[in-house]
Design a protein around this motif. Structure first.
Motif, PDB file in Angstrom:
ATOM      1  N   TRP A  19       1.248  -0.966  -0.019  1.00 47.11           N
ATOM      2  CA  TRP A  19       0.018   0.437  -0.313  1.00 47.11           C
ATOM      3  C   TRP A  19       0.338   0.986  -0.124  1.00 47.11           C
ATOM      4  O   TRP A  19      -0.039   2.225  -1.180  1.00 47.11           O
ATOM      5  CB  TRP A  19      -1.050   0.373   0.890  1.00 47.11           C
ATOM      6  N   ALA A  23       1.237   3.706  -3.182  1.00 46.89           N
ATOM      7  CA  ALA A  23       0.134   5.489  -2.819  1.00 46.89           C
ATOM      8  C   ALA A  23       1.537   6.161  -3.242  1.00 46.89           C
ATOM      9  O   ALA A  23       1.461   7.425  -3.465  1.00 46.89           O
ATOM     10  CB  ALA A  23      -0.562   5.885  -1.337  1.00 46.89           C
ATOM     11  N   MET A  26       0.395   8.149  -6.178  1.00 51.63           N
ATOM     12  CA  MET A  26      -0.888   8.492  -6.451  1.00 51.63           C
ATOM     13  C   MET A  26      -1.092   9.828  -5.097  1.00 51.63           C
ATOM     14  O   MET A  26      -0.533  10.281  -4.982  1.00 51.63           O
ATOM     15  CB  MET A  26      -1.709   7.796  -5.612  1.00 51.63           C
ATOM     16  N   SER A  27      -2.321  10.362  -5.664  1.00 53.89           N
ATOM     17  CA  SER A  27      -2.120  11.563  -4.778  1.00 53.89           C
ATOM     18  C   SER A  27      -2.593  11.875  -3.055  1.00 53.89           C
ATOM     19  O   SER A  27      -3.551  10.247  -3.446  1.00 53.89           O
ATOM     20  CB  SER A  27      -3.737  12.418  -5.384  1.00 53.89           C
ATOM     21  N   GLU A  28      -2.668  12.005  -2.401  1.00 51.79           N
ATOM     22  CA  GLU A  28      -3.242  11.736  -1.004  1.00 51.79           C
ATOM     23  C   GLU A  28      -4.942  12.044  -1.253  1.00 51.79           C
ATOM     24  O   GLU A  28      -5.454  11.150  -0.640  1.00 51.79           O
ATOM     25  CB  GLU A  28      -2.511  13.157  -0.340  1.00 51.79           C
ATOM     26  N   LEU A  29      -5.485  12.810  -2.129  1.00 55.46           N
ATOM     27  CA  LEU A  29      -6.747  12.641  -2.135  1.00 55.46           C
ATOM     28  C   LEU A  29      -7.811  11.894  -2.309  1.00 55.46           C
ATOM     29  O   LEU A  29      -8.293  10.895  -2.274  1.00 55.46           O
ATOM     30  CB  LEU A  29      -7.177  13.902  -3.275  1.00 55.46           C
ATOM     31  N   VAL A  30      -6.523  10.282  -3.497  1.00 54.13           N
ATOM     32  CA  VAL A  30      -6.749   9.581  -3.980  1.00 54.13           C
ATOM     33  C   VAL A  30      -6.946   8.204  -2.817  1.00 54.13           C
ATOM     34  O   VAL A  30      -8.442   7.800  -2.787  1.00 54.13           O
ATOM     35  CB  VAL A  30      -6.887   9.148  -5.465  1.00 54.13           C
ATOM     36  N   LEU A  31      -6.051   8.508  -2.599  1.00 56.02           N
ATOM     37  CA  LEU A  31      -4.842   7.460  -1.744  1.00 56.02           C
ATOM     38  C   LEU A  31      -4.063   7.870  -0.787  1.00 56.02           C
ATOM     39  O   LEU A  31      -2.803   7.448  -1.652  1.00 56.02           O
ATOM     40  CB  LEU A  31      -4.716   5.575  -2.921  1.00 56.02           C
ATOM     41  N   GLN A 208     -14.872  13.831   4.735  1.00 50.45           N
ATOM     42  CA  GLN A 208     -15.248  14.248   3.068  1.00 50.45           C
ATOM     43  C   GLN A 208     -15.482  15.622   2.591  1.00 50.45           C
ATOM     44  O   GLN A 208     -15.749  15.851   1.600  1.00 50.45           O
ATOM     45  CB  GLN A 208     -16.607  13.335   2.168  1.00 50.45           C
ATOM     46  N   MET A 211     -12.065  17.470   1.786  1.00 52.35           N
ATOM     47  CA  MET A 211     -11.770  16.440   0.987  1.00 52.35           C
ATOM     48  C   MET A 211     -10.457  16.095   1.623  1.00 52.35           C
ATOM     49  O   MET A 211      -9.301  15.716   1.076  1.00 52.35           O
ATOM     50  CB  MET A 211     -11.196  16.921  -0.012  1.00 52.35           C
ATOM     51  N   THR A 213      -8.742  12.964   3.072  1.00 52.19           N
ATOM     52  CA  THR A 213      -8.546  11.327   2.353  1.00 52.19           C
ATOM     53  C   THR A 213      -7.637  10.593   3.867  1.00 52.19           C
ATOM     54  O   THR A 213      -8.700  10.320   4.330  1.00 52.19           O
ATOM     55  CB  THR A 213      -8.226  11.052   0.886  1.00 52.19           C
TER      56      THR A 213
END
Length: 251
Positions: A19, A23, A26-31, A208, A211, A213
């Motif tokens: 993980w 990650a 990837m963006s922190e917003l997504v994962l 949420q 935003m 995450t």
């Protein structure tokens, strides 16, 4: 309390590393990475940011679990002992459980307000059915040979219930209690999703909206920890309660 096998712990570490590696691209917003989530969780616990929310949800879960379990066992005993009552009420019980609690939550908020009462009622309803079903089943499927022995000995219905049916059905009833302990967390969170400014469920909705995450994942970890802790506590109680019966069977 159940011990976690070493291979399960190793699998957890492997998944955590995968993980973390995934990650990073990837963006922190997504994962968000586990390290980022851990930092958010730690800072929230140290600063006391989560405290009020944890207390709110824990109180709702505990009261709802207690009320739902007591009502489930009480109605389970009555419906298990009296066939006419079971035939009368069981269709309504099934119908009440077929309706998704998420659909009922807005009504409870409307009737009982945005406070803790509506969340406790939702949690109680969710915890009610596992105890009811398991108690009815435990009473109905008592060993017929033992029932016949109690009849021959002249035992009353009350004596048969207390000295045979309930003790023999304890494993099933406690299994329902374990299931209810996990569902209680779901009930409290569902209520907080619909209407609430405090509690871990409300915090998920807030994260949420912001935003955030990592915060959302942190709250999910807290909810998982709460449900797991309750499950293992009840499992520990179950072992203590059933210990005399296990020894008796081994003789």
């Amino acid at each position: 309390m159940r011990k976690i096998p070493i291979y399960s712990f190793l699998l957890f570490l492997i998944l955590l590393l995968l993980w973390e590696w995934t990650a990073r691209g990837m963006s922190e917003l997504v994962l968000p990475a586990p390290s980022v989530i851990g930092e958010t969780l730690y800072s929230g616990l140290i600063s006391g940011y989560f405290n009020a929310h944890i207390v709110q949800t824990s109180v709702e879960v505990l009261i709802g679990l207690l009320l739902g379990s007591l009502l489930g066992i009480l109605f389970g005993i009555l419906m298990g002992e009296f066939e006419s009552l079971r035939k009368l009420l069981f269709p309504y019980v099934i119908a009440s459980q077929a309706v998704p609690k998420l659909a009922l939550a807005p009504l409870f908020i409307l009737w009982f307000g945005f406070g803790m009462t509506s969340k406790i009622i939702i949690t109680t309803l969710i915890c009610f059915f596992p105890l009811l079903e398991n108690t009815v089943t435990a009473i109905q499927y008592t060993d017929h040979k033992k029932l016949e022995l109690f009849r021959v000995l002249g035992a009353s219905r009350w004596q048969t219930l207390l000295q045979l049916k309930l003790p023999a059905g304890l494993p099933g009833i406690m299994a329902g209690f374990r299931v209810a302990s996990v569902l209680a967390v779901v009930g409290a969170v569902v209520g907080e999703f619909i209407g609430g400014s405090q509690g871990l469920g409300a915090l998920i909705i807030a994260s949420q909206g912001m935003m955030d995450t990592p915060l959302m994942f942190s709250v999910l970890i807290l909810l998982t920890a709460l449900g797991t802790f309750l499950y293992f506590i009840i499992e520990l109680i179950e072992k203590r309660v059933l210990k005399p019966y296990v020894k008796e069977k081994k003789r």
